[in-house]
Design a protein around this motif. Structure first.
Motif, PDB file in Angstrom:
ATOM      1  N   LEU A 107       0.814  -1.219   0.000  1.00 23.66           N
ATOM      2  CA  LEU A 107       0.000   0.000   0.000  1.00 23.66           C
ATOM      3  C   LEU A 107       0.844   1.264   0.000  1.00 23.66           C
ATOM      4  CD1 LEU A 107      -2.820  -1.023   2.519  1.00 23.66           C
ATOM      5  CD2 LEU A 107      -3.081  -0.641   0.057  1.00 23.66           C
ATOM      6  N   SER A 108       2.107   1.183   0.408  1.00 24.01           N
ATOM      7  CA  SER A 108       2.986   2.357   0.386  1.00 24.01           C
ATOM      8  C   SER A 108       3.228   2.831  -1.030  1.00 24.01           C
ATOM      9  CB  SER A 108       4.349   2.020   1.002  1.00 24.01           C
ATOM     10  OG  SER A 108       4.198   1.406   2.241  1.00 24.01           O
ATOM     11  N   LEU A 109       3.132   1.919  -1.982  1.00 30.89           N
ATOM     12  CA  LEU A 109       3.459   2.248  -3.369  1.00 30.89           C
ATOM     13  C   LEU A 109       2.236   2.199  -4.288  1.00 30.89           C
ATOM     14  CD1 LEU A 109       5.582   2.730  -5.613  1.00 30.89           C
ATOM     15  CD2 LEU A 109       5.897   0.237  -5.722  1.00 30.89           C
ATOM     16  N   LEU A 110       1.389   1.197  -4.098  1.00 32.71           N
ATOM     17  CA  LEU A 110       0.262   1.005  -5.025  1.00 32.71           C
ATOM     18  C   LEU A 110      -0.822   2.054  -4.794  1.00 32.71           C
ATOM     19  CD1 LEU A 110      -0.048  -2.892  -4.965  1.00 32.71           C
ATOM     20  CD2 LEU A 110       1.356  -1.422  -6.441  1.00 32.71           C
ATOM     21  N   GLU A 111      -1.666   2.221  -5.805  1.00 29.58           N
ATOM     22  CA  GLU A 111      -2.754   3.209  -5.718  1.00 29.58           C
ATOM     23  C   GLU A 111      -3.550   2.975  -4.445  1.00 29.58           C
ATOM     24  OE1 GLU A 111      -5.236   2.594  -9.173  1.00 29.58           O
ATOM     25  OE2 GLU A 111      -4.878   0.439  -9.096  1.00 29.58           O
ATOM     26  N   GLU A 112      -3.915   4.063  -3.772  1.00 26.37           N
ATOM     27  CA  GLU A 112      -4.592   3.872  -2.488  1.00 26.37           C
ATOM     28  C   GLU A 112      -6.011   3.362  -2.729  1.00 26.37           C
ATOM     29  OE1 GLU A 112      -4.260   8.519  -2.210  1.00 26.37           O
ATOM     30  OE2 GLU A 112      -5.076   7.670  -0.361  1.00 26.37           O
ATOM     31  N   PRO A 113      -6.421   2.371  -1.928  1.00 23.72           N
ATOM     32  CA  PRO A 113      -7.719   1.729  -2.160  1.00 23.72           C
ATOM     33  C   PRO A 113      -8.880   2.718  -2.161  1.00 23.72           C
ATOM     34  CG  PRO A 113      -6.391   0.392  -0.697  1.00 23.72           C
ATOM     35  CD  PRO A 113      -5.631   1.663  -0.912  1.00 23.72           C
ATOM     36  N   ALA A 114      -8.834   3.744  -1.326  1.00 20.78           N
ATOM     37  CA  ALA A 114      -9.945   4.694  -1.299  1.00 20.78           C
ATOM     38  C   ALA A 114     -10.129   5.357  -2.667  1.00 20.78           C
ATOM     39  CB  ALA A 114      -9.712   5.755  -0.223  1.00 20.78           C
ATOM     40  N   SER A 115      -9.037   5.584  -3.379  1.00 22.93           N
ATOM     41  CA  SER A 115      -9.128   6.298  -4.660  1.00 22.93           C
ATOM     42  C   SER A 115      -9.723   5.418  -5.756  1.00 22.93           C
ATOM     43  CB  SER A 115      -7.752   6.814  -5.088  1.00 22.93           C
ATOM     44  OG  SER A 115      -6.941   5.741  -5.498  1.00 22.93           O
ATOM     45  N   VAL A 116      -9.783   4.096  -5.546  1.00 25.75           N
ATOM     46  CA  VAL A 116     -10.439   3.229  -6.529  1.00 25.75           C
ATOM     47  C   VAL A 116     -11.794   2.753  -6.010  1.00 25.75           C
ATOM     48  CG1 VAL A 116      -8.361   2.487  -7.721  1.00 25.75           C
ATOM     49  CG2 VAL A 116      -9.116   1.221  -5.699  1.00 25.75           C
ATOM     50  N   GLY A 117     -12.297   3.415  -4.978  1.00 27.26           N
ATOM     51  CA  GLY A 117     -13.665   3.152  -4.541  1.00 27.26           C
ATOM     52  C   GLY A 117     -13.830   2.115  -3.452  1.00 27.26           C
ATOM     53  N   ALA A 118     -12.735   1.730  -2.803  1.00 30.16           N
ATOM     54  CA  ALA A 118     -12.865   0.709  -1.762  1.00 30.16           C
ATOM     55  C   ALA A 118     -13.703   1.224  -0.592  1.00 30.16           C
ATOM     56  CB  ALA A 118     -11.489   0.286  -1.257  1.00 30.16           C
ATOM     57  N   ASP A 119     -14.632   0.389  -0.118  1.00 26.27           N
ATOM     58  CA  ASP A 119     -15.399   0.697   1.087  1.00 26.27           C
ATOM     59  C   ASP A 119     -14.706   0.141   2.324  1.00 26.27           C
ATOM     60  OD1 ASP A 119     -17.873   1.811  -0.186  1.00 26.27           O
ATOM     61  OD2 ASP A 119     -17.888  -0.179  -1.090  1.00 26.27           O
ATOM     62  N   VAL A 120     -13.997  -0.965   2.117  1.00 28.21           N
ATOM     63  CA  VAL A 120     -13.276  -1.644   3.203  1.00 28.21           C
ATOM     64  C   VAL A 120     -11.927  -2.098   2.656  1.00 28.21           C
ATOM     65  CG1 VAL A 120     -13.401  -3.467   4.957  1.00 28.21           C
ATOM     66  CG2 VAL A 120     -15.509  -2.575   3.970  1.00 28.21           C
ATOM     67  N   VAL A 121     -10.910  -2.047   3.494  1.00 24.38           N
ATOM     68  CA  VAL A 121      -9.614  -2.632   3.140  1.00 24.38           C
ATOM     69  C   VAL A 121      -9.245  -3.622   4.231  1.00 24.38           C
ATOM     70  CG1 VAL A 121      -7.161  -2.218   2.713  1.00 24.38           C
ATOM     71  CG2 VAL A 121      -8.853  -0.581   1.892  1.00 24.38           C
ATOM     72  N   VAL A 122      -8.831  -4.806   3.818  1.00 28.17           N
ATOM     73  CA  VAL A 122      -8.376  -5.814   4.778  1.00 28.17           C
ATOM     74  C   VAL A 122      -7.002  -6.299   4.327  1.00 28.17           C
ATOM     75  CG1 VAL A 122     -10.722  -6.562   5.327  1.00 28.17           C
ATOM     76  CG2 VAL A 122      -9.443  -7.743   3.525  1.00 28.17           C
ATOM     77  N   GLY A 123      -6.374  -7.116   5.155  1.00 29.29           N
ATOM     78  CA  GLY A 123      -5.085  -7.672   4.746  1.00 29.29           C
ATOM     79  C   GLY A 123      -4.222  -8.063   5.911  1.00 29.29           C
ATOM     80  N   GLU A 124      -3.009  -8.402   5.566  1.00 33.70           N
ATOM     81  CA  GLU A 124      -2.054  -8.891   6.561  1.00 33.70           C
ATOM     82  C   GLU A 124      -1.058  -7.777   6.832  1.00 33.70           C
ATOM     83  OE1 GLU A 124      -2.367 -12.289   7.842  1.00 33.70           O
ATOM     84  OE2 GLU A 124      -1.259 -11.062   9.253  1.00 33.70           O
ATOM     85  N   ALA A 125      -1.192  -7.128   7.993  1.00 36.31           N
ATOM     86  CA  ALA A 125      -0.302  -6.017   8.316  1.00 36.31           C
ATOM     87  C   ALA A 125       0.994  -6.493   8.951  1.00 36.31           C
ATOM     88  CB  ALA A 125      -1.018  -5.017   9.230  1.00 36.31           C
ATOM     89  N   GLY A 126       1.090  -7.776   9.236  1.00 35.66           N
ATOM     90  CA  GLY A 126       2.308  -8.319   9.836  1.00 35.66           C
ATOM     91  C   GLY A 126       3.509  -8.299   8.911  1.00 35.66           C
ATOM     92  N   ALA A 127       3.298  -7.908   7.646  1.00 35.46           N
ATOM     93  CA  ALA A 127       4.441  -7.722   6.752  1.00 35.46           C
ATOM     94  C   ALA A 127       5.381  -6.673   7.327  1.00 35.46           C
ATOM     95  CB  ALA A 127       3.959  -7.309   5.363  1.00 35.46           C
ATOM     96  N   LEU A 128       4.867  -5.813   8.199  1.00 36.17           N
ATOM     97  CA  LEU A 128       5.708  -4.897   8.966  1.00 36.17           C
ATOM     98  C   LEU A 128       5.779  -5.404  10.403  1.00 36.17           C
ATOM     99  CD1 LEU A 128       4.521  -1.346   7.853  1.00 36.17           C
ATOM    100  CD2 LEU A 128       6.688  -2.468   7.287  1.00 36.17           C
ATOM    101  N   GLY A 129       6.967  -5.494  10.937  1.00 36.86           N
ATOM    102  CA  GLY A 129       7.142  -5.720  12.371  1.00 36.86           C
ATOM    103  C   GLY A 129       7.112  -7.140  12.855  1.00 36.86           C
ATOM    104  N   LEU A 130       6.517  -8.040  12.095  1.00 28.68           N
ATOM    105  CA  LEU A 130       6.380  -9.420  12.565  1.00 28.68           C
ATOM    106  C   LEU A 130       7.350 -10.306  11.784  1.00 28.68           C
ATOM    107  CD1 LEU A 130       4.700 -11.247  14.468  1.00 28.68           C
ATOM    108  CD2 LEU A 130       3.092 -11.565  12.608  1.00 28.68           C
TER     109      LEU A 130
END
Lengths: 446, 510
Positions: A252-275
């Motif tokens: 998400l740091s690089l790809l188009e932000e989900p809100a700008s393509v109409g996302a109502d909800v965003v889910v995912g695995e945030a453990g890619a940072l820190g874990l």
């Protein structure tokens, strides 16, 4: 006798001396600890599990020996569980006992530190997703997706009952989703992929007035960056279905932000940072639009003021939660992954925006470069689609299980998707071994 | 004991937010390897140097209470001291592997998972255990899903789950999530299940009764055998909420009491750090006839390998198909060089499927296993002994009324005419964390207190002093409390009325 419990064969973590125990029993007017238990004889147990007590050194030694049984392989594995290098300072700071051994912040005055850290975590996700609300964690990406689907069943704007997900969804996500929706009115249906991203025509045929929820991933399970997110969002919107995007904070740091393509909800695995690699332990990311605020599952931290008018933070909107609303709660989630969220925020703040974007760029460039090297080998095709890739890509070979076994013998782990398809994931942790992996591929496929 | 918590910041705010220390905006798409239409246009986040980061989080940590700072007697939460050696074991780099590894190459992890399954089965008197649920409430959900699958498999159409009014809110939410109607059971006059009310509630619609034993005010359900018979006779299942298992370690086992399904809060009973609200882990144990419905995959010994003996496998109600988690690669590791027992994954025959994307909260499971091995039989038995001794001793020192009894590891004192939440705020200045307040509702102005086994006589007396001093304070004094914490009384009403949930929402606000 003045030895502590541990010295008398008791719990090593009960600090009572024998004298203290005796004085307490005396004050209660009983002779023995066993007399305090009010358990009918018919169901009493004699305490003999057959587990011997061991010293600390023995336990640590035993477990190190156990883990040494794991083979030492260089992993090129992803498919939803990603590891990047975690700075040592994240381990140090998150291991401070004031964080590690604390509990849910039911008394905000004495837990401001963790509340602020979680508020900061929420804020980082708000920036990355472009959506105004992020909770302070779900168990993992699978639970976050399943809770998002249930959210669509609760909000008034959707009338349908079909949850549409990619046919290529990872088994753990699909299986968890199936269980979560089993008690609701929702049914799960799939749409196909073409070239490893959504088949837009097939999806357009599948979406109708009965669709409540459309889920799309970017990157997809095989690492392809979805080029048609906005079009998928439009399809969902046309039929008043919620549009949910699955991703992770590095992407998400690089790809188009989900809100700008109409996302109502965003889910995912945030453990890619820190874990670090943790055998599948996760950190579920959940963010959504403001209008779903009172339907959000999980805990939320909000800003307030204290009696001196100083800024202060507190758990808020707790009337959504099960300790108040019971069977009318938005979810049964109580324990969450707060400590992992703390680590994710620390890692993000350590990298900063430039570091995050740099890491994400490496995920694109390294995947493309390793894929090109593999593609140059006889009998190897990589990637198997015409997409841009993030971290990972699928690889065509003649005998996938045989190639994977040959790679394993040479010290490498890759995914086997089917008889003719492998998947390879490249991150900062294994990129230095990528040339060796390619060489091993060359040997095995020769 | 008196207490002063560190606080940083100025007159209007505590330690500045990350975003107030440093935030930079950039265009990530600029110079990207990706086409412009796939990348975002802006990203504004803080980035701190390592020394700044270390100070920020060290300051925040000093503005936070923890079990290593002092007593944390939140009733029903079982906040024990978390031994350091378990953290060291969990950090073993050899254990840090990807969940999709070929099972043959992660025999160490499978050995631990199998060992923990066996320990938990033995401690709970159950036949089979899954370690996949990532929290207690996730364990509840798994258990009820297993019950539902069992009933459906046998063609039973059952629509209700019975839950005592005093049960944890998660029980109600779980039953509703699984699609059941909740039948709430009032407490009897002695604080326990009203057997007559239960008799009236049980029917052929009953899928399960969810019960905590001892219950949420520390009372053992003495009629448990009768209760179990009543539910079983109606064709229902008995679910054990493991939140209070700490009181029973080695004293009684849910399986022996007639429970068919249970979850274990390993972060409570087996002392793994709860990290500000999580992670936890909520393994689920079941009796043999339910084992085929457990989530997939499970771990079992490879028959005939290494040290496997009949005795070792006697408690494992296995069966089911070998899971397709390992491709036949024609070069198996059939004989482990050391002759160690080997393990494999398999899918239970009628598995409900998955309840976690991968295999659950691994780092928590490691700590629980290490903790059980350290304590052994004597340590587990002493934990329940000291937890129960401590609860009763502390209750005896309080100036407040403590209804019901005798207690196991927790009790609910009543603040009577006082506001329990205010008394709790008053306690904060004494170097203790207050108990759970205003719950369960069966005790008015409840202060649900669970000291656990990790406090000694002197610590309990300090805790009682904090209770009694705060309880004796005037209304004005309590209204002004706390005074020594990083924040004074926080306005929770305005936070809910005007939600500001990220630093983006604070722009123009301050």
């Amino acid at each position: 006798m003045s030895g502590r419990s541990a010295g008398t064969g008791g719990s090593p973590f009960a600090p009572h001396t024998a004298d203290e125990t005796a004085a307490m029993l005396d004050a209660l007017g009983v002779d023995d600890e066993a007399d305090l238990f009010d358990i009918p004889e018919a169901v009493a147990f004699d305490g003999e599990f057959g587990i011997p007590q061991r010293g600390e050194r023995a336990v640590v030694g035993d477990l190190r020996e156990t883990f040494a049984r794991n083979d030492d392989l260089t992993e090129f594995l992803g498919r939803g569980h990603y590891s990047h290098y975690v700075p040592a300072v994240v381990d140090d700071l998150s291991s401070r006992s004031e964080f590690l051994t604390s509990y849910t912040q039911y008394q905000p005055e004495i837990t401001q530190g963790f509340l602020q850290a979680l508020f900061e975590y929420q804020s980082i996700l708000v920036e990355l997703t472009g959506l105004p609300i992020a909770n302070c964690s779900m168990y993992d990406a699978a639970a976050a997706l399943a809770e998002a689907a249930l959210l669509s069943d609760r909000v008034r704007s959707t009338t349908g009952s079909t949850v549409l997900v990619p046919a290529d969804l990872r088994d753990g996500k699909r299986g968890t989703l199936d269980n979560y929706v089993d008690g609701s009115d929702l049914t799960v249906e799939t749409y196909p992929y073409a070239d490893n991203t959504a088949d837009l025509d097939a999806l357009a045929d599948a979406v109708d007035g009965d669709t409540a929820f459309v889920y799309a991933e970017s990157p997809t399970v095989t690492g392809a960056i979805e080029p048609e997110l906005a079009a998928i969002g439009d399809l969902a919107d046309e039929h008043d279905a919620l549009f949910c995007v699955g991703s992770d904070p590095v992407a998400l740091s690089l790809l188009e932000e989900p809100a700008s393509v109409g996302a109502d909800v965003v889910v995912g695995e945030a453990g890619a940072l820190g874990l670090p690699a943790s055998y599948g332990m996760g950190l579920g990311l959940f963010a959504c639009k403001e209008e779903f605020l009172r339907q959000v599952p999980g805990r939320l931290v909000g800003k307030s003021e204290d009696a001196e008018d100083r800024r202060a933070f507190t758990l808020t909107l707790q009337t959504r939660e099960q300790h108040i609303r019971k069977e009318r709660a938005t979810s049964n989630i109580c324990t969450n992954q707060a400590w992992v969220a703390l680590r994710a925020a620390m890692h993000a703040a350590y990298l900063g925006p430039e570091g995050l974007v740099g890491l994400a760029e490496d995920c694109v460039r390294d995947a493309a470069s390793v894929a090109a090297s593999l593609d140059a080998l006889d009998g190897v095709t990589a990637p198997l689609d015409d997409r841009h890739h993030f971290r990972e890509f699928s690889v065509g070979v003649e005998d996938a299980p045989g190639v994977a076994a040959g790679l394993e013998d040479r010290g490498f782990a890759v995914h086997v998707l089917d008889d003719e398809t492998l998947q390879v994931c490249v991150t900062d942790l294994n990129v230095d071994a990528a040339d060796d992996l390619v060489a091993a591929f060359a040997e095995v496929t020769a | 004991m008196n207490y002063d918590q560190a606080r940083y910041g100025d007159e209007t705010r505590n330690e500045p937010l990350l975003s107030e220390k440093n935030a930079t905006a950039l265009d990530p798409g600029e110079g990207s390897a990706l086409p412009d239409d796939l990348t975002r246009d802006s990203l504004e986040l803080p980035g701190l140097s390592e020394p700044e980061l270390a100070r920020h989080y060290t300051r925040l940590s000093q503005m936070n209470w923890s079990v290593e700072a002092g007593p944390y007697p939140l009733g029903s939460c079982t906040m024990k001291y978390n031994p350091s050696f378990a953290d060291a074991v969990a950090a073993d780099p050899n254990a840090a592997v990807h969940p999709d590894r070929d099972p043959e190459t992660v025999q160490g992890n499978l050995e631990l998972l199998h060992g923990l399954q066996e320990y938990l089965a033995t401690i709970g008197g159950m036949d089979a255990v899954t370690l996949q649920p990532p929290a207690g409430a996730a364990g509840e959900f798994t258990g009820i899903a297993v019950a539902k699958a069992y009933h459906e498999h046998h063609g039973n159409d059952r629509s209700e789950v019975i839950i005592p009014a005093s049960a944890h809110g998660t029980n109600f939410a779980t039953a509703a999530m699984a699609g059941y109607d909740v039948v709430e059971l009032p407490s009897g006059e002695d604080g326990r299940v009203d057997v007559e009310a239960l008799e009236a509630a049980v029917s052929e619609d009953t899928a399960a009764l969810m019960l905590t034993n001892p219950n949420t005010v520390g009372l053992f359900e003495r009629d448990i055998v009768e209760i179990a018979d009543m539910v079983h006779d109606a064709g229902g299942l008995l679910y054990y909420d493991g939140a209070n298992l700490n009181a029973l370690l080695g004293r009684a086992r849910p399986g022996d009491m007639g429970f068919d399904i249970m979850h274990y809060n390993v972060h409570k009973t087996f002392a793994t750090p709860h990290g500000g609200g999580g992670p936890g882990a909520g393994p689920v144990g079941v009796v043999e006839e339910l084992s085929e419905f457990l989530p997939r995959p499970r771990v079992r010994e490879v028959p005939g390998s290494g040290g496997a003996t009949d005795a070792d496998t006697a408690t494992a109600a296995d069966g089911g198909e070998l899971a397709d988690h390992s491709h036949d690669r024609g070069h198996g590791h059939a004989d482990d060089a050391d002759g160690d027992t080997e393990y494999e994954l398999f899918d239970p025959e009628h598995s409900i499927g998955k309840v976690h994307g991968f295999s659950g909260n691994w780092l928590v499971l490691i700590r629980a296993y290490a903790y059980i091995r350290r304590l052994g039989d004597e340590g587990l038995l002493d934990a329940s002994a000291k937890a129960t001794l401590n609860a009763n001793y502390l209750a005896s020192l309080l100036d407040m009324d403590v209804p019901y009894g005798p207690f196991h590891h927790e009790f609910a004192a009543t603040a009577g005419e006082r506001d329990a939440a205010d008394v709790a705020k008053g306690m904060l200045d004494y170097g203790v964390h207050p108990p759970t307040t205003k719950w369960p509702e069966m005790v008015p102005e409840a202060m649900l207190t669970e000291p656990t086994e990790v406090e000694n006589k002197r610590s309990l007396e300090d805790l009682a002093h904090a209770f009694n001093e705060a309880f004796a304070d005037t209304d004005e004094e309590l209204d002004a409390a706390p005074t020594k914490t990083a924040s004074r009384r926080v306005d929770q009403t305005s936070a809910a009325r005007n939600p500001r949930l990220s630093w983006h929402a604070l722009e123009g606000d301050e």
